[in-house]
Design an enzyme around this catalytic site. Structure first.
Site, short mmCIF file in Angstrom:
data_model
loop_
_atom_site.label_atom_id
_atom_site.label_comp_id
_atom_site.label_asym_id
_atom_site.label_seq_id
_atom_site.Cartn_x
_atom_site.Cartn_y
_atom_site.Cartn_z
N HIS A 170 0.84 -1.17 -0.08
CA HIS A 170 0.16 -0.10 -0.09
C HIS A 170 0.67 1.45 0.15
O HIS A 170 0.66 2.12 -0.74
CB HIS A 170 -1.08 0.02 1.09
CG HIS A 170 -1.90 0.94 0.78
ND1 HIS A 170 -3.09 0.99 -0.16
CD2 HIS A 170 -2.24 2.29 1.22
CE1 HIS A 170 -3.67 1.88 -0.43
NE2 HIS A 170 -3.28 2.78 0.32
N TYR A 208 1.89 5.49 -2.56
CA TYR A 208 1.96 6.69 -2.08
C TYR A 208 3.40 7.07 -2.77
O TYR A 208 3.84 8.21 -3.24
CB TYR A 208 1.98 6.99 -0.68
CG TYR A 208 0.73 6.72 -0.12
CD1 TYR A 208 -0.41 7.57 -0.53
CD2 TYR A 208 0.55 5.54 0.82
CE1 TYR A 208 -1.65 7.39 -0.06
CE2 TYR A 208 -0.86 5.31 1.03
CZ TYR A 208 -1.91 6.39 0.68
OH TYR A 208 -3.18 6.25 1.09
N HIS A 264 -10.53 0.89 -10.07
CA HIS A 264 -9.95 2.02 -9.26
C HIS A 264 -8.65 2.45 -9.48
O HIS A 264 -8.28 3.66 -9.63
CB HIS A 264 -10.32 1.50 -7.86
CG HIS A 264 -9.49 2.18 -6.56
ND1 HIS A 264 -9.78 3.47 -6.50
CD2 HIS A 264 -8.21 1.79 -6.05
CE1 HIS A 264 -8.80 3.88 -5.52
NE2 HIS A 264 -7.93 2.71 -5.32
N PHE A 265 -7.90 1.32 -9.49
CA PHE A 265 -6.40 1.79 -9.47
C PHE A 265 -5.85 2.24 -11.01
O PHE A 265 -4.90 2.91 -11.02
CB PHE A 265 -5.49 0.83 -9.00
CG PHE A 265 -5.08 -0.48 -9.59
CD1 PHE A 265 -5.57 -1.76 -9.08
CD2 PHE A 265 -4.63 -0.55 -10.85
CE1 PHE A 265 -5.26 -2.79 -9.75
CE2 PHE A 265 -4.50 -1.86 -11.78
CZ PHE A 265 -5.06 -2.93 -10.98
N HIS A 266 -6.62 2.07 -12.14
CA HIS A 266 -6.47 2.88 -13.31
C HIS A 266 -7.05 4.31 -13.10
O HIS A 266 -6.14 5.15 -13.85
CB HIS A 266 -7.23 1.97 -14.18
CG HIS A 266 -6.53 0.84 -15.00
ND1 HIS A 266 -6.56 -0.33 -14.31
CD2 HIS A 266 -5.45 0.78 -15.84
CE1 HIS A 266 -5.61 -1.15 -14.83
NE2 HIS A 266 -4.96 -0.57 -16.04
N ARG A 322 -11.55 -9.96 -11.39
CA ARG A 322 -10.39 -9.32 -11.63
C ARG A 322 -9.46 -10.55 -12.10
O ARG A 322 -9.51 -11.74 -11.85
CB ARG A 322 -9.66 -8.50 -10.72
CG ARG A 322 -8.90 -9.15 -9.81
CD ARG A 322 -8.36 -8.00 -8.68
NE ARG A 322 -7.21 -7.46 -9.12
CZ ARG A 322 -6.35 -6.80 -8.15
NH1 ARG A 322 -6.34 -6.89 -6.91
NH2 ARG A 322 -5.20 -6.05 -8.74
N ARG A 323 -8.05 -10.19 -13.01
CA ARG A 323 -7.18 -11.16 -13.37
C ARG A 323 -7.53 -12.29 -13.71
O ARG A 323 -7.31 -13.50 -13.41
CB ARG A 323 -6.50 -11.58 -11.70
CG ARG A 323 -5.55 -10.47 -11.13
CD ARG A 323 -5.32 -10.93 -9.77
NE ARG A 323 -4.24 -9.77 -9.41
CZ ARG A 323 -4.17 -9.70 -7.96
NH1 ARG A 323 -4.73 -10.44 -7.05
NH2 ARG A 323 -3.14 -8.85 -7.56
#
Lengths: 569, 155
Positions: free
Chosen positions: A225, A229, A379-381, A442-443
């Site tokens: 995680h 950042y 989300h992470f895209h 996913r995946r």
């Protein structure tokens, strides 16, 4: 008051190093992006075999994740630091150590990439054991990380010397930002270093037979995680330091910037268990604690939203905007000469949605609905492939122009690209997110099962969302191709006549913003107390988690290959 | 710090405070929880379904490359299932469509969740963690019907 418009001379050696650190990862990024395009096509069943990746969806997924999210980001963060730290402190870079770090990173990345492309490391970007990769894959990743540590270590003596010479002065905000990035990176990657050096590598080499899977998972997410950042903070540095100036204004509050960076040091690490809400062997009370800390790390982003919006409003009003919202229209969205602004503003706009999605993921109970569904890549895209990627692409183009002394070519293409990419990104993420809410995993090579009408597992409700991801993915790919065209045309164009000096050194200028409110804020001047509190928080939040994991697991796991259900020994 | 900045900070902190409060409310007052740590359950290697009460069942499920055992579970409407999941080889995922039931199946550990099926119908579940070449074929179903006499499972 020092003026902010100044240029700093980089030696020939550091100039070439930074050019290498920008160009090679750009090639690797493009290979990864190709993998991304192929995935949307595979998922929709449009292609079932692809000559480039040998028809292997999961291998493509591995190199898409590793090359784009680890290799490209790490290189850019190092290149930005190698440029901004010497520039802001006006001290020459020790280019021997910088080259050492660059070579370690290059060798490591190429090693990892080769073993992935050979199909010896189809373990995805998370490399969860007991799925085993070739030992050289782990060695490659280790070299990449160690190389980035060396780069950051190289900046420390410069900074200490600057502090001795400039007693009582504020450290430039860009330097605070880059150090924050690498402090978080260093603490976080210690856990993955332990995982790789003491668990994965000896086990992959056959020196030990079994591995504790839950412990490896927990160590991975200790790193996994804060890693986000590490991606996000160089983008934040550009938002705080460059963006107000490019927009024609000032940074609204210098203190807010410093506060944000210190809060990231405090709260970015003790939150990793929120990726493990659905895991066994960890007490739910500790998961709740990590959930609460996760909200705390949303605070600096909320402050950033306010401060950057206020800075842009200031810029708009300076240009004569009146009324409540008129300033929004006065910003240089389509100004070719301020093309970098387009990369930063689209990224910020995307990040509003990425941030809201992040709070949903972190919300303890709501996570059950979306954990490991297509929602998560949706989300992470919106975060890493949105603000981070766009800021890094804009930054790469800016830096390459400065370091190689070139005029940016195809400026209009470069300026319009972020808008096209953003449209594609929203379409793709919408498809993934809604598909995820309907249970689409996913995946998964959905094209071979859920999207294939002949399959027993065919899910007609998911088709619309799978198709949206294809449309979005193709538009995103077109955006990236436009960027690559502009980037490499610039790289291969002729240098500006008369600007290259005889010793090969180069003058570099950055758009560094002044601040509107410039408070003293003495309590934000020293990293040390924040690092100490961060370590205390990490111990408090991770000691019980590790204890639970060791208590509640039995036996270890032998290594497995992705191709066979029989263990490898 | 000027006024607008203070206001923005206060509002941000308040917003996050509301979020804190709501997850704590959900986990205590509403008893909505996530999987937890199980230390008093023996490792199992085979799948089994027990009836533990009039409408309650205990299901021990094993995930392996590339199938769930059992893969089809027939239960009467209104059943409550204590579900224990583990993996025999590598990490798998277990997500039931239209249900807030989502578990990681990790070798060397047992995961637990309780679930109630109040509505009849078929509930697909699929592996959502990459588990090798045939990962995308790994799935199964809960079939919930009214008036089933004998609950049954199939591999």
């Amino acid at each position: 008051m020092i003026t902010n418009d100044y240029s700093f001379r980089f030696t020939k050696s550091s100039k070439y190093l930074n050019a290498v650190l920008l160009i090679i990862p750009m090639v690797l990024l493009f290979i990864g992006v190709y993998g991304g395009l192929m995935q949307t096509l595979f998922r929709a069943g449009i292609v079932q075999s692809d000559p480039f990746v040998g028809g292997d969806y999961y291998k493509g997924l591995t190199f898409h994740g590793v090359l784009n999210a680890i290799v490209f980001t790490t290189f850019f963060a190092v290149a930005l630091g190698n440029a901004l730290v010497p520039y802001s402190l006006r001290k020459p870079l020790n280019s021997k150590i910088a080259w050492l770090s660059g070579i370690l990173m290059l060798v490591g990345s190429v090693l990892a990439a080769v073993f992935i492309l050979m199909g010896e490391a189809t373990v995805l970007y998370t490399f969860y054991p007991p799925l085993k990769a070739h030992p050289m894959f782990y060695v490659g990743l280790t070299l990449l990380v160690v190389g980035s540590w060396v780069a950051a270590y190289n900046w420390v003596p410069m900074y200490l010397e600057w502090r001795r010479e400039n007693k009582g002065k504020k450290t430039p905000l860009a330097v605070v930002g880059m150090f924050t990035t690498f402090i978080i990176w260093f603490i976080a990657s210690l856990a993955v270093a332990v995982e790789i050096l003491f668990m994965l590598l000896p086990w992959s080499l056959g020196l030990v037979d079994e591995i504790n899977v839950m412990l490896a998972r927990t160590l991975f997410w200790f790193f996994g995680h804060p890693l986000v950042y590490f991606w996000l903070l160089p983008a934040y540095v550009m938002y705080y330091v460059f963006m107000p100036k490019i927009a024609g204004g000032k940074l609204y509050s210098d203190m807010a910037g410093r506060l944000v960076f210190m809060m990231f040091i405090l709260f970015s690490i003790p939150v990793g268990t929120h990726h493990q809400y659905m895991d066994p062997a960890i007490g739910s009370q500790w998961k709740l604690l990590h959930g609460i800390f996760t909200f705390a790390v949303a605070l600096p982003s909320l402050i950033t939203a306010f401060t950057i919006a206020a800075s842009l409003e200031h810029a708009g009003r300076r240009k004569g905007a009146t009324g409540l919202f008129n300033w929004m229209g006065k910003l240089p969205y389509f100004d070719k000469n301020k093309w970098l602004f387009a990369y930063l503003i689209t990224g910020l706009f995307i990040f509003v949605f990425g941030g809201i999605g992040g709070i949903i993921n972190a919300s303890y109970q709501m996570n059950t609905v979306i954990h490991n569904t297509a929602w998560v890549p949706g989300h992470f895209h919106l975060t890493v492939a949105g603000p981070v990627l766009l800021a890094f692409l804009g930054g790469s183009l800016y830096l390459i122009g400065q370091f190689m002394n070139k005029k940016i070519r195809l400026k209009g293409t470069a300026m319009i690209m972020p808008y096209i990419y953003t449209i594609g990104l929203f379409i793709m993420s919408y498809g993934l997110k809604v598909g995820g809410l309907k249970g689409m995993p996913r995946r998964t090579n959905t094209g071979a099962s859920y999207a294939n009408p002949d399959s027993l597992l065919y899910q007609p409700d998911w088709m619309l969302y799978i198709d949206l991801t294809v449309i979005g993915g193709v538009i995103m790919f077109i955006g990236i191709v436009m960027f690559i065209a502009s980037f490499f045309t610039t790289v291969f164009s002729k240098s500006e006549p008369g600007t290259v000096s005889e010793d090969g050194s180069v003058e570099v200028t950055f758009p560094i913003s002044e601040s509107l409110h410039d408070e003293e804020a003495k309590w934000l001047r020293n990293f040390k107390p924040y690092i100490i509190i961060a370590i205390i928080l990490i111990v408090l939040s991770y000691a019980p988690v590790i204890y639970d994991v060791l208590q509640a697991t039995y036996g270890g796991s032998l290594p497995y290959s992705p191709d066979s259900p029989v263990p490898l020994r | 710090m000027d006024k607008s900045e203070k206001l923005a900070l206060t509002l941000s902190a308040l917003l996050l405070g509301v979020f804190f409060a709501s997850i704590i409310y959900a986990s205590t007052a509403k008893d909505i929880d996530v999987p937890t740590c199980i230390t008093d359950f023996d490792p199992f290697l085979r799948d089994t379904l027990f009836q533990t009460g009039p409408d309650t069942y205990e299901l021990q499920m094993v995930a392996r490359m590339w199938a769930f055992a059992p893969s089809t579970i027939r239960l009467p409407k209104g059943s409550t299932v204590d579900l224990y999941v583990t993996s025999q080889d590598i990490i798998h995922g277990f997500k039931v469509e239209r249900k807030n039931l989502n578990l990681m199946a990790v070798p060397g550990a047992i995961n637990y969740m309780r679930v109630t099926f109040d509505e009849a119908g078929e509930y697909l579940f699929a592996c959502h963690e990459f588990c090798g070449a045939a990962h995308h074929t790994m799935a199964g179903r809960f079939i919930i019907e009214e008036g089933i006499d004998e609950p049954e499972t199939e591999d």
